[in-house]
Design a protein around this motif. Structure first.
Motif, mmCIF file in Angstrom:
data_model
loop_
_atom_site.group_PDB
_atom_site.id
_atom_site.type_symbol
_atom_site.label_atom_id
_atom_site.label_comp_id
_atom_site.label_asym_id
_atom_site.label_seq_id
_atom_site.Cartn_x
_atom_site.Cartn_y
_atom_site.Cartn_z
ATOM 1 N N TYR A 37 55.333 34.427 0.961
ATOM 2 C CA TYR A 37 55.007 32.999 0.688
ATOM 3 C C TYR A 37 54.074 33.019 -0.536
ATOM 4 C CZ TYR A 37 56.924 30.879 4.808
ATOM 5 O OH TYR A 37 58.007 30.605 5.814
ATOM 6 N N GLN A 39 50.906 30.334 -2.734
ATOM 7 C CA GLN A 39 50.174 29.147 -2.595
ATOM 8 C C GLN A 39 49.371 29.052 -3.824
ATOM 9 O OE1 GLN A 39 47.977 28.492 0.855
ATOM 10 N NE2 GLN A 39 48.069 26.447 0.678
ATOM 11 N N LYS A 43 47.884 23.101 -3.448
ATOM 12 C CA LYS A 43 49.457 22.724 -2.939
ATOM 13 C C LYS A 43 49.727 23.337 -1.732
ATOM 14 C CE LYS A 43 50.893 21.954 -7.754
ATOM 15 N NZ LYS A 43 52.102 22.030 -8.818
ATOM 16 N N GLN A 44 51.019 22.951 -1.228
ATOM 17 C CA GLN A 44 51.542 23.694 0.021
ATOM 18 C C GLN A 44 51.834 25.092 -0.301
ATOM 19 O OE1 GLN A 44 54.719 21.124 1.035
ATOM 20 N NE2 GLN A 44 56.208 22.258 -0.003
ATOM 21 N N ARG A 45 52.036 25.852 0.946
ATOM 22 C CA ARG A 45 52.389 27.167 0.650
ATOM 23 C C ARG A 45 54.169 27.220 0.799
ATOM 24 N NH1 ARG A 45 49.359 31.182 4.717
ATOM 25 N NH2 ARG A 45 47.572 30.189 3.928
ATOM 26 N N ASP A 46 54.406 27.770 -0.222
ATOM 27 C CA ASP A 46 55.843 27.701 -0.497
ATOM 28 C C ASP A 46 56.634 29.091 -0.093
ATOM 29 O OD1 ASP A 46 55.505 25.655 -3.342
ATOM 30 O OD2 ASP A 46 56.051 25.047 -1.064
ATOM 31 N N ALA A 91 49.472 32.774 -8.261
ATOM 32 C CA ALA A 91 49.196 32.241 -7.017
ATOM 33 C C ALA A 91 48.771 33.188 -6.034
ATOM 34 C CB ALA A 91 50.613 31.668 -6.422
ATOM 35 N N TYR A 93 49.449 35.318 -2.858
ATOM 36 C CA TYR A 93 50.852 35.537 -2.119
ATOM 37 C C TYR A 93 50.535 36.239 -0.658
ATOM 38 C CZ TYR A 93 53.641 35.069 -6.565
ATOM 39 O OH TYR A 93 54.254 34.680 -7.428
ATOM 40 N N TYR A 94 51.228 35.491 0.279
ATOM 41 C CA TYR A 94 51.097 35.712 1.756
ATOM 42 C C TYR A 94 52.256 36.523 2.180
ATOM 43 C CZ TYR A 94 47.060 32.504 1.231
ATOM 44 O OH TYR A 94 45.695 31.845 1.096
#
Length: 121
Positions: A37, A39, A43-46, A91, A93-94
């Motif tokens: 994901y 983020q 903002k939301q995590r996408d 971003a 990254y997760y």
């Protein structure tokens, strides 16, 4: 205790590559689907990409053709190869894993701590 540890983030120029890794460690019984994901602050995590235990992959439209997710089940590790990077890919990254620990009888979602990717223009 189960942990997901990401590595490989950093600063890269537009058009360059970067490879992220995420290793799961601890008392693990089984790992199902794994995912990456991103983020952006505020903002939301996408969702970026997913991979099942059998190797089936899916991608967000924004990264299709540029990013490749893969995994090494023997190492409990998932990778994200990012090519042709753009500034808008910047971003945190997760990684995420649907995982069953040795002490549990159910699967649960685990998250890594996140790794920063910055793409300079």
């Amino acid at each position: 205790q189960v942990q997901l540890v990401e590595s490989g983030g950093g600063l890269v120029q537009t058009g360059g590559p970067l490879r992220l890794s995420c290793a799961a460690s601890g008392s693990i019984f089984s790992i199902g689907a794994m995912a990456w994901y991103l983020q952006i602050p505020g903002k939301q995590r996408d969702l970026v990409a997913t991979i099942t235990s059998g190797g089936t992959t899916t991608y967000a439209d924004s990264v299709q053709g540029r990013f490749t997710i893969s995994r090494d089940n023997a190492k409990n590790t998932v990778y994200l190869q990012m090519n042709s990077l753009k500034p808008e890919d910047t971003a945190v990254y997760y990684c995420n894993a649907n995982l069953r620990s040795s002490s549990d009888s159910y699967f649960a979602r685990y998250w890594g701590q996140g790794t920063q990717v910055t793409v300079s223009s």
